[in-house]
Scaffold this motif. Sequence first.
Motif: not given
Length: 489
Positions: A125-131
């Motif tokens: 949750g703190k780092g992921l920007t694209q999924l």
Amino acid sequence: MPSINVLGTLLTLLGLLSILMDYAMVMGQQNPPQTCPPPADINPCVCQVKKNGLDILCEATDIVHINKAMSALKGKSPIIFYLKLRHNNLPKLQGFIFLALDIRHLTIHNSSLAAIEETSLSSLGKGLTQLDVSQNQLMNVPSSALKNLHHLLILNLNHNRMQQIHNRAFEGLDTLEILTLYENKLTSIEPDAFRGLDKKLKRLNLGGNELTTVPQKALSILDTLKKLEMQENRIKKIKEGDFEGLDSLDALILAHNQLSEVPANVFRHLTLLNSLELEGNSIKHIDKDAFVGLESNLQYLRLGDNDLHMIPSESLRILHRLRHLDLRSNNISTISEDAFLGFGDSITFLNLQKNDIKTLPPFENLNSLETLSIQNNKLVNIPEEVVEPIIDTLRVVDIMDNPLICSCDLVWFPNLLRDLKNRDDEMTQKKRPMCTMEKEHREYYVQNMPLERMNCKGKKFTPQSLSSSNNMIESKLLLITTIGICFYW
């Protein structure tokens, strides 16, 4: 006393230096140089060191090997800028699989993914920007697995098997800017489906689904949305109020649906709309007030591949900033002399190719026209008077694939070609418009009409006589007559 002050200053500086060194040491421990694990530890996955972190690719493998690779990476505490899991056998994403990993961009593509456990993404949750979980077997939005991704900017759910979007399916993704659901099997979207996305969402792609109406209630809260794509659905009607609430919308794509008409006031809430795509429908009628609300901003209008029999001039006259007008592949057979009166002075691009046009009026009121496509119509001749009003601004003309007759009305054309500068000579020689000499039952390239046998009285068609009159034209006009030119934008 001065020596005491100097000593105090030195001690202060030494203290600051010590603090800075300690800080640098801590930061060095927090962000050590990025290194890949030994290849054997993550095989068959491969690792590369990139500027922003590691780039990991796991392809054509299974969950056992992926788990092994993730375990090897956890011991290194790296920044994984890209983790790409593609073409794998991964029907379920297990819980805590990425625990203790710092992943910024995660792709799980074409891997038979049908389920994502709630805790599988919670640690990111703190780092992921694209999924990107496109081209899988997901039947529903994995809401519980997504709810803690509070820094996610882009979510790609394309090419899955979702039939419905339930209320609050994306709750928790309050930073999301791009959501794309292209080519699922969506038939319904519940009224609160996008609740929680109303703060940041800029682009929404619902194209390639099975929607029959505009999901107005679900869309109405998205007042930050800039681009809405609903192409390739089964929408048969649009009505006034369908787009209410989309106050910031800049581009609306409704291409390749089943629309037969554009009713009055349907876009009146979209006062900032710049681009409207309606091509590939079955539109026969456009109400005279269809584009009310778009007067000040609409610049790009695509109406190609419909069933229009005339230029909808009455509807278009309010569009004072219209620059690109695409009417290709309709059933337009005639163009009235006042067809562009009231709105044509802003148009720079006009596409009329693949219609049934037999004659052209002078292109008056098109004071800014730069590109004109009239290829593949039924034009027998193109008199000089037709292009004379636009000769100063015109840059590109396509007249290929018309049944042109070699006549004195066309004499101006080869001479103009001969004087043009900066044209692609090789392409012009290969793809040149042709005309027919009726008396000889023979075809000629327009550039090579037998002028000496055509007996055009009063026509000045010698190169010498035309060179002076074309000096002003040649510096402004680039005339392209190749069949391969594409006039889409």
